[in-house]
Design a protein around this motif. Structure first.
Motif, PDB file in Angstrom:
ATOM      1  N   SER A  16      50.770  43.074  43.112  1.00 24.49           N
ATOM      2  CA  SER A  16      49.622  42.869  43.991  1.00 24.49           C
ATOM      3  C   SER A  16      48.997  44.230  44.237  1.00 24.49           C
ATOM      4  CB  SER A  16      50.070  42.255  45.315  1.00 24.49           C
ATOM      5  OG  SER A  16      48.998  42.335  46.244  1.00 24.49           O
TER       6      SER A  16
ATOM      7  N   SER B  69      45.617  44.341  45.905  1.00 24.87           N
ATOM      8  CA  SER B  69      44.490  44.289  46.838  1.00 24.87           C
ATOM      9  C   SER B  69      44.852  44.919  48.185  1.00 24.87           C
ATOM     10  CB  SER B  69      43.992  42.858  47.007  1.00 24.87           C
ATOM     11  OG  SER B  69      44.928  42.104  47.703  1.00 24.87           O
TER      12      SER B  69
ATOM     13  N   ASP C  38      46.542  39.245  42.398  1.00 22.01           N
ATOM     14  CA  ASP C  38      45.162  39.471  42.877  1.00 22.01           C
ATOM     15  C   ASP C  38      44.422  40.428  41.922  1.00 22.01           C
ATOM     16  OD1 ASP C  38      46.272  41.990  43.976  1.00 22.01           O
ATOM     17  OD2 ASP C  38      47.023  40.741  45.605  1.00 22.01           O
ATOM     18  N   ASP C  39      44.228  41.686  42.342  1.00 21.29           N
ATOM     19  CA  ASP C  39      43.469  42.620  41.495  1.00 21.29           C
ATOM     20  C   ASP C  39      44.304  43.095  40.309  1.00 21.29           C
ATOM     21  OD1 ASP C  39      41.448  42.489  43.314  1.00 21.29           O
ATOM     22  OD2 ASP C  39      41.806  44.448  44.225  1.00 21.29           O
TER      23      ASP C  39
ATOM     24  N   LYS D 178      44.256  48.724  48.124  1.00 16.06           N
ATOM     25  CA  LYS D 178      42.832  49.062  48.256  1.00 16.06           C
ATOM     26  C   LYS D 178      42.425  49.048  49.742  1.00 16.06           C
ATOM     27  CE  LYS D 178      40.509  45.469  47.912  1.00 16.06           C
ATOM     28  NZ  LYS D 178      40.251  44.176  47.278  1.00 16.06           N
ATOM     29  N   THR D 179      42.882  48.021  50.474  1.00 18.08           N
ATOM     30  CA  THR D 179      42.551  47.915  51.897  1.00 18.08           C
ATOM     31  C   THR D 179      43.202  49.067  52.677  1.00 18.08           C
ATOM     32  OG1 THR D 179      42.645  45.546  51.532  1.00 18.08           O
ATOM     33  CG2 THR D 179      42.458  46.263  53.815  1.00 18.08           C
TER      34      THR D 179
ATOM     35  N   LYS E 142      38.344  50.439  42.411  1.00 12.35           N
ATOM     36  CA  LYS E 142      37.938  50.162  43.795  1.00 12.35           C
ATOM     37  C   LYS E 142      38.306  51.325  44.713  1.00 12.35           C
ATOM     38  CE  LYS E 142      37.925  45.134  43.408  1.00 12.35           C
ATOM     39  NZ  LYS E 142      38.586  43.856  43.767  1.00 12.35           N
TER      40      LYS E 142
END
Ligand code: KG4
Ligand code: ZN
Length: 340
Positions: A214, A216, A165-166, A219-220, A174
């Motif tokens: 991974s 992302s 992902d990111d 970040k969440t 982010k």
């Protein structure tokens, strides 16, 4: 190796830096980068604005690179350019410019893969910097990429792990956005992390099989954590900023080092090189150095100006391909998703 003087002009325009570099027989004579400031107010790269800025910058940047190298364009042996991967509009500017100039001068054109170039930047002749022996592992970490590559030879590379992902730089940027920091946030998180407590807050590492990454989920997790904490204490970020930055950086570095350890074990390779903007991070540099004592690694970190997006890395690939007579045709096209 040839005894003649080989002058290569390298051109890089894959993202938001317009760059040109002149190299003589593997040594850099000039390395010019025009970083586009226009994206700062948007908190990320805006592709259409990037290609327009490349159009404005490319002629003066190439001109400056030639002037700084103190050579005339008629002395160039070949022109190397980034064919991909990257933003299509941005790549088109560099590709079209390189093709026209090579055609006009009647000299060979050399297409370069941006990801291979980040790795082969380690082969630029530079005092005080050792070149890794083959085979070695290369980890490219930047705002656009996160890969672990097994490098068997200059043009024999296997991607053995990459982000699903990111990119790791995006994880920094982010997270910084959530904390209200400017763009790109990586350098500031790094600065604050050095005076914060890395164990103050715990963020779980993602579970991704094999050598893939991974970012992302992290970040969440940071977003929810900050939302929860600021509900209880509206000044939570201000009160704890250095510790939050240190904890985020500690988690990210842990993810990178864990995968490198697995890659090194799986391949039996202990020579480890890094590249890309995130390799400026003080924590990753220290963790790699620690790996030398802990795991018997030999590590390679290129000079900073060759690690962020630059054209010297394009020129060195151009030089290596020139020696092999590996040239591109005039009908070569830019490729946004070009693979190693
Ligand atoms: O290689 P680069 O200049 O451009 C590409 O993305 O290709 O890398 C930029 C990225 C940004 O995400 C920035 O936040 C990150 O590198 N970065 C850092 C540091 N310096 C730059 N991340 C962490 N610590 C740093 N010291
Ligand atoms: Zn890059």
């Amino acid at each position: 190796m040839s005894s003649q003087n080989i002058y290569i002009l390298g051109i890089e325009s894959s993202c938001d830096d317009t760059a040109a570099s002149v190299m003589l027989n593997g040594k850099i004579l000039s390395n010019v980068v025009a970083s586009q400031k226009i994206h700062i107010e948007y908190g990320g790269v805006v592709p259409e604005l990037a290609s327009r800025a490349h159009q404005q910058n490319i002629v003066p940047v190439v001109d400056q690179a030639l002037k700084k190298a103190n050579i005339d364009k008629s002395q160039l042996s070949a022109i190397a350019f980034t064919r991909g991967p990257g933003l299509m509009g941005s790549l088109l500017v560099g590709t079209s410019f390189a093709k026209s100039l090579a055609y006009g001068l009647g000299i060979p054109l050399i297409d370069v893969n941006h990801m291979s170039a980040h790795i082969l930047a380690h082969f630029i002749d530079e005092e005080g910097f050792n070149k890794p022996p083959f085979p070695f592992l290369a980890m490219t970490i930047s705002g656009g990429h996160t890969q672990i590559v097994k490098v068997n030879h200059y043009f024999d590379m296997e991607v053995i792990g990459e982000t699903i992902d990111d990119a790791v730089g995006e994880a920094f940027d982010k997270s910084g956005k959530i904390l209200g920091l400017g763009y790109p946030a990586g350098p500031e998180i790094d600065k604050r992390a050095q005076i914060g407590n890395p164990k103050a807050f715990k963020f779980t590492k993602p579970k991704v099989d094999g050598l893939n990454f991974s970012f992302s989920g992290l970040k969440t997790a940071i977003l929810y954590f900050i939302q929860k904490e600021t509900k209880e204490n509206p000044n939570f970020i201000e009160d704890n900023l250095n510790d939050i930055c240190a904890s985020i950086q500690y988690t990210i570095i842990g993810i990178l080092i864990d995968k490198l350890k697995i890659a090194s074990k799986q391949t039996g390779i202990k020579h480890i090189a890094i590249g890309g903007g995130v390799s400026a991070n003080s924590g990753i540099r220290k963790a790699l150095k620690d790996g030398e004592a802990k795991f018997g690694w030999t590590t390679y970190v290129p000079k900073f100006e060759f690690t962020t997006d630059n054209a010297a890395m394009i020129a060195i690939v151009g030089y290596l391909k020139y020696l092999e007579g590996d040239f591109a045709e005039q009908n070569v096209i830019a490729s946004a998703r070009l693979k190693i």
